[in-house]
Design an enzyme around this catalytic site. Structure first.
Site, PDB file in Angstrom:
ATOM      1  N   THR A  14      40.165  39.312  39.759  1.00  0.00           N
ATOM      2  CA  THR A  14      41.199  39.412  40.797  1.00  0.00           C
ATOM      3  C   THR A  14      40.616  39.571  42.186  1.00  0.00           C
ATOM      4  OG1 THR A  14      42.839  40.312  39.257  1.00  0.00           O
ATOM      5  CG2 THR A  14      43.137  40.825  41.591  1.00  0.00           C
ATOM      6  N   SER A  59      38.054  38.179  34.017  1.00  0.00           N
ATOM      7  CA  SER A  59      37.231  39.043  33.172  1.00  0.00           C
ATOM      8  C   SER A  59      37.607  38.947  31.699  1.00  0.00           C
ATOM      9  CB  SER A  59      37.307  40.497  33.645  1.00  0.00           C
ATOM     10  OG  SER A  59      38.598  41.038  33.459  1.00  0.00           O
ATOM     11  N   THR A  91      39.437  43.524  36.621  1.00  0.00           N
ATOM     12  CA  THR A  91      39.632  44.889  36.111  1.00  0.00           C
ATOM     13  C   THR A  91      40.009  44.933  34.632  1.00  0.00           C
ATOM     14  OG1 THR A  91      41.951  44.892  36.829  1.00  0.00           O
ATOM     15  CG2 THR A  91      40.315  45.776  38.370  1.00  0.00           C
ATOM     16  N   ASP A  92      40.423  43.807  34.040  1.00  0.00           N
ATOM     17  CA  ASP A  92      40.875  43.838  32.652  1.00  0.00           C
ATOM     18  C   ASP A  92      39.826  44.395  31.701  1.00  0.00           C
ATOM     19  OD1 ASP A  92      43.346  42.845  33.293  1.00  0.00           O
ATOM     20  OD2 ASP A  92      42.954  40.800  32.600  1.00  0.00           O
TER      21      ASP A  92
END
Length: 330
Positions: A14, A59, A91-92
């Protein structure tokens, strides 16, 4: 303080996304230099940045091959004089990649993983502030020996304890069991307590692939799917109810699996330990550990899977795997 040298590796996510004119959704597109150019405050830090465009993917699409290559690249950066490193990514999977790097990089130089919850096309994107804070953290002598940490929202979290606890909030990252290691304000790292001891596992891999399953216990599950997964795995992590409980129908399946492959007993809650011997009914933690399952302790199920995967790829014996969890999961 003398000028510090920090390597920056961008992986996409992101933080590096812009709008795709075809789909109208955001996709990874920005380079590492693009990300740093959006943070003019970096010019005022006494830090020499070595910038690497490493990957540019969401990610969710990162794999173990990517992390193996990143581990080697980070080790090379430290061998050539970098005092710390920043990894930017989606961030996942931050909590997983950070923990894997923490397991595999034994040096004293800190690795700071960061990202963004708001992409650059939105009002108030958090990526630039997170990059600024991450560079400060990576250059800080206070984090020498900390291993890999996650920095977002000016908070510093240990890789072992951090979780993404909200799907959209800019304050998504927390350490439920411990709270953050520290915070960054006025351009400096402020730790809340001394750094905890680390456990690393750096033996070379055997080259063999390892398929490690993660199965979550749910109400009314008869175990059919669990049995099928166990047959397909080289190792298995069970995310059990509460302190380590499963339906009674799971017991025989797990006992048979544990006679063939390492089976780790974790909790699906993600905060608090799997117990050793409080409950004694069939399917309780005491019962399952007596049948050969390995206790995950305080490690959540996702991190237990990464530790087991690492140990299997290194060719560890069953006794070594049990001992490693006893050390890492305290």
């Amino acid at each position: 303080m003398d000028t510090r040298t920090v390597a920056v590796f961008s992986l996409g996510g992101t933080i590096a996304m812009t709008t795709d004119p075809v789909t109208g959704g955001v996709v990874p597109a920005l380079s590492a230099h693009d990300l740093l150019a959006a943070v003019p405050a970096l010019q005022h830090l006494d830090v020499d940045l070595r910038v690497h465009d490493f990957r540019n993917v969401p990610s969710a699409s990162l794999g173990f091959d990517d992390l193996d290559a990143l581990t080697e690249a980070l080790a090379d950066a430290f061998r050539t004089g970098c005092d710390g490193a920043v990894v930017t990514q989606g961030t996942d999977t931050i909590e997983e990649t950070a923990y894997l790097l923490d397991l595999l990089l034994p040096g004293d130089q800190p690795v700071v993983v960061t990202g963004a919850m708001r992409n650059p096309t939105l009002p108030g994107p958090d990526g630039p502030a997170n990059i600024h804070a991450a560079v400060i953290a990576a250059a800080a002598p206070e984090l020498t020996g900390a291993g890999t940490v996650v920095v977002l929202g000016d908070e510093i979290h240990a890789a072992r304890t951090v979780r993404k606890s909200h799907s959209t909030s800019p304050a998504a990252f927390t350490s439920p069991a411990t709270g953050p290691l520290g915070r960054i304000h006025e351009g400096r790292v402020h730790l809340h307590a001394p750094l905890a001891a680390r456990t690393t596992f750096t033996r070379p891999t055997t080259g063999a692939a390892a398929r490690v399953g993660l199965y979550t216990a749910t109400l009314g599950d008869d175990g059919t799917l669990l049995a099928a997964m166990a047959e397909a795995c080289d190792g298995l992590v069970v995310a059990a109810f509460g302190v380590g409980h499963v339906p009674e129908g799971f017991v025989g399946i797990l006992e048979r699996a544990a006679s063939r492959i390492p089976v780790v007993l974790a909790s699906r809650i993600g905060n608090g330990p799997v117990l050793r011997g409080t409950y004694g009914f069939p399917g309780s933690e005491k019962d399952l550990l007596a049948r050969g399952l390995i206790r995950a302790g305080h490690l959540d199920a996702h991190k237990a899977r990464l530790l087991l995967h690492t140990l299997l790829r290194q060719g560890r014996t069953p006794a070594e795997i049990t001992a490693a969890f006893a050390t890492a999961a305290h």
